[in-house]
Design a protein around this motif. Sequence first.
Motif, PDB file in Angstrom:
ATOM      1  N   ASN A 262       0.825  -1.213   0.000  1.00 54.55           N
ATOM      2  CA  ASN A 262       0.000   0.000   0.000  1.00 54.55           C
ATOM      3  C   ASN A 262       0.859   1.262   0.000  1.00 54.55           C
ATOM      4  OD1 ASN A 262      -2.417  -1.400  -0.049  1.00 54.55           O
ATOM      5  ND2 ASN A 262      -2.598  -1.473   2.180  1.00 54.55           N
ATOM      6  N   ARG A 266       0.970   4.356  -2.679  1.00 46.47           N
ATOM      7  CA  ARG A 266       0.783   5.751  -2.274  1.00 46.47           C
ATOM      8  C   ARG A 266       1.936   6.631  -2.739  1.00 46.47           C
ATOM      9  NH1 ARG A 266       2.489   9.269   1.330  1.00 46.47           N
ATOM     10  NH2 ARG A 266       3.988   7.774   2.202  1.00 46.47           N
ATOM     11  N   GLN A 388      -3.267  -0.874 -10.139  1.00 44.89           N
ATOM     12  CA  GLN A 388      -2.799   0.109  -9.161  1.00 44.89           C
ATOM     13  C   GLN A 388      -1.967   1.207  -9.811  1.00 44.89           C
ATOM     14  OE1 GLN A 388      -2.577  -3.158  -8.864  1.00 44.89           O
ATOM     15  NE2 GLN A 388      -3.386  -3.812  -6.880  1.00 44.89           N
ATOM     16  N   ARG A 392      -5.459   4.945  -7.039  1.00 48.13           N
ATOM     17  CA  ARG A 392      -4.998   5.133  -5.671  1.00 48.13           C
ATOM     18  C   ARG A 392      -5.914   4.363  -4.721  1.00 48.13           C
ATOM     19  NH1 ARG A 392      -5.642  11.422  -5.292  1.00 48.13           N
ATOM     20  NH2 ARG A 392      -7.672  10.681  -6.041  1.00 48.13           N
ATOM     21  N   ALA A 393      -5.489   4.173  -3.498  1.00 43.89           N
ATOM     22  CA  ALA A 393      -6.310   3.447  -2.521  1.00 43.89           C
ATOM     23  C   ALA A 393      -7.641   4.142  -2.305  1.00 43.89           C
ATOM     24  CB  ALA A 393      -5.554   3.304  -1.201  1.00 43.89           C
ATOM     25  N   GLU A 394      -7.639   5.479  -2.270  1.00 42.17           N
ATOM     26  CA  GLU A 394      -8.881   6.213  -2.029  1.00 42.17           C
ATOM     27  C   GLU A 394      -9.808   6.223  -3.235  1.00 42.17           C
ATOM     28  OE1 GLU A 394      -5.568   9.415  -2.466  1.00 42.17           O
ATOM     29  OE2 GLU A 394      -5.786   7.325  -1.809  1.00 42.17           O
ATOM     30  N   HIS A 396     -10.928   3.482  -4.668  1.00 44.73           N
ATOM     31  CA  HIS A 396     -11.757   2.264  -4.692  1.00 44.73           C
ATOM     32  C   HIS A 396     -12.059   1.778  -3.276  1.00 44.73           C
ATOM     33  CE1 HIS A 396      -8.064  -0.114  -3.928  1.00 44.73           C
ATOM     34  NE2 HIS A 396      -7.504   0.708  -4.795  1.00 44.73           N
ATOM     35  N   ASP A 397     -12.368   2.711  -2.386  1.00 42.55           N
ATOM     36  CA  ASP A 397     -12.666   2.317  -1.008  1.00 42.55           C
ATOM     37  C   ASP A 397     -14.150   2.414  -0.665  1.00 42.55           C
ATOM     38  OD1 ASP A 397     -12.803   5.034  -1.113  1.00 42.55           O
ATOM     39  OD2 ASP A 397     -11.441   5.419   0.568  1.00 42.55           O
TER      40      ASP A 397
END
Length: 446
Positions: A262, A266, A388, A392-394, A396-397
């Motif tokens: 992760n 980022r 990826q 970004r992680a945000e 697909h949250d």
Amino acid sequence: MSRRVPPVSALILVAALLGPAGASAQTDMPPEKGGVVYSLGMPPVYKGHAGAMLAWYRPGEANDLAAYGHFGILRDIGSPVVGLAAIGLEGYIGYRSQALDGGGRALFSIPALHFTIGGDYNGPDQDFDLLLRLELPFSRGGIFGRGSQVRIDYLPTRTNTLSIGVNVPTWGRNIGETRPKRDNVKLAKPPLRRSEPEEPLPALEESIARVREGAHWIMRLAMPLLDRGGADPTEAYADEVAGLQAHLALSGPRFPRGRSFNEEIRVFHVELERAFSIAAAGEELPEGASNEYGRAAAAVARRILLDEVLFPYNRLLGQRKTNDSLDQFAAVAHQAFARWVLNESGLKEDRFRPTYFVFQELVEIVEGIRAAQRERWADSRFVWLPLQLGLRAEDHDTEAELDDIIERAVEARFTVGNHVWYVMNEEFQLEMASSVHRAEDYHVLW
């Protein structure tokens, strides 16, 4: 009111537009979009065939050249879909050494193996000999279409008489049309013209190098291990595991929380935003810093990279690829990003080219990932580009974001009233056969 396109802008636009996007794959439309469900039907139990043969005919001490035409019929034993066995009769007529020649054959065939054994009776010679036959299509749909095959006949008891020719089915539906003609995808390679900044920016080059390194480790951590031989998995994967552990143990100011998958994602996207920010501002920025224009450009770059490069290429997973590269998709992506730079970015004219250059480098970095994956897997069918690189992680949250990503990936909207079954690969044939057995009037596999 028309807007004059500056010379630099025109250069970027020309570079992006050079070359077509390549031929798009032809697909059938689903029923909800006007497509028609077409029944393939069942193969006929009685199958006719005809064709022509050239033979090196060797009865006794003779060596004669011969040409024949033939016609026959086969009847399947059991299901015609399986092609387990068939029996049939065949007649042939032609010329041998400028004399009329002909005869008949009794056949036992195993269609699934393309093999036939039987007896050949020649009329003028009144000989009955063993016949061995092999029929090969060599290409999907047949060598000349309509399921045509190369036929090789061998008569060992007739002094090794050998014949070769073509055999064509004479009736039946969808012959040679049930599968695509090609078993691979041919990707286009349009010319891609690079656009370089007018003045070198060492800080930009350093930032792009960090983006490239981050993309490499995203690839390694997204798909860390490949199948290895050997009885002991610990020994088989020892070198790769040791390399990953050594990398994750590294520390530094760019990874204050330590290294992990992760964190690699980022930091990759933070550095991407910094690269676009340097290009937009034309000046060096401290580590981790970005500006409004750079963040906006990075967001557009991620969207275009996903929709025009990552998703289209990954849809080809499992298919062999000729001219395997991202050039076909890069041409479309370059064009889309160039339009945004010229019309929507709000950048100053002298920042158009550096900003476009960063996107070109990003696509080239992804091409390097593709090439590395191709080398790792040793087969273009298995290459997968990590999403990826564009997410970004945000991003697909939430469920709504995941739904949007899936709809973009499959190019279809979610509908209500669906039933989903999770079926393991080894159970697919059983589930398929069971659903056919339960069908009363017709069966549709979608």
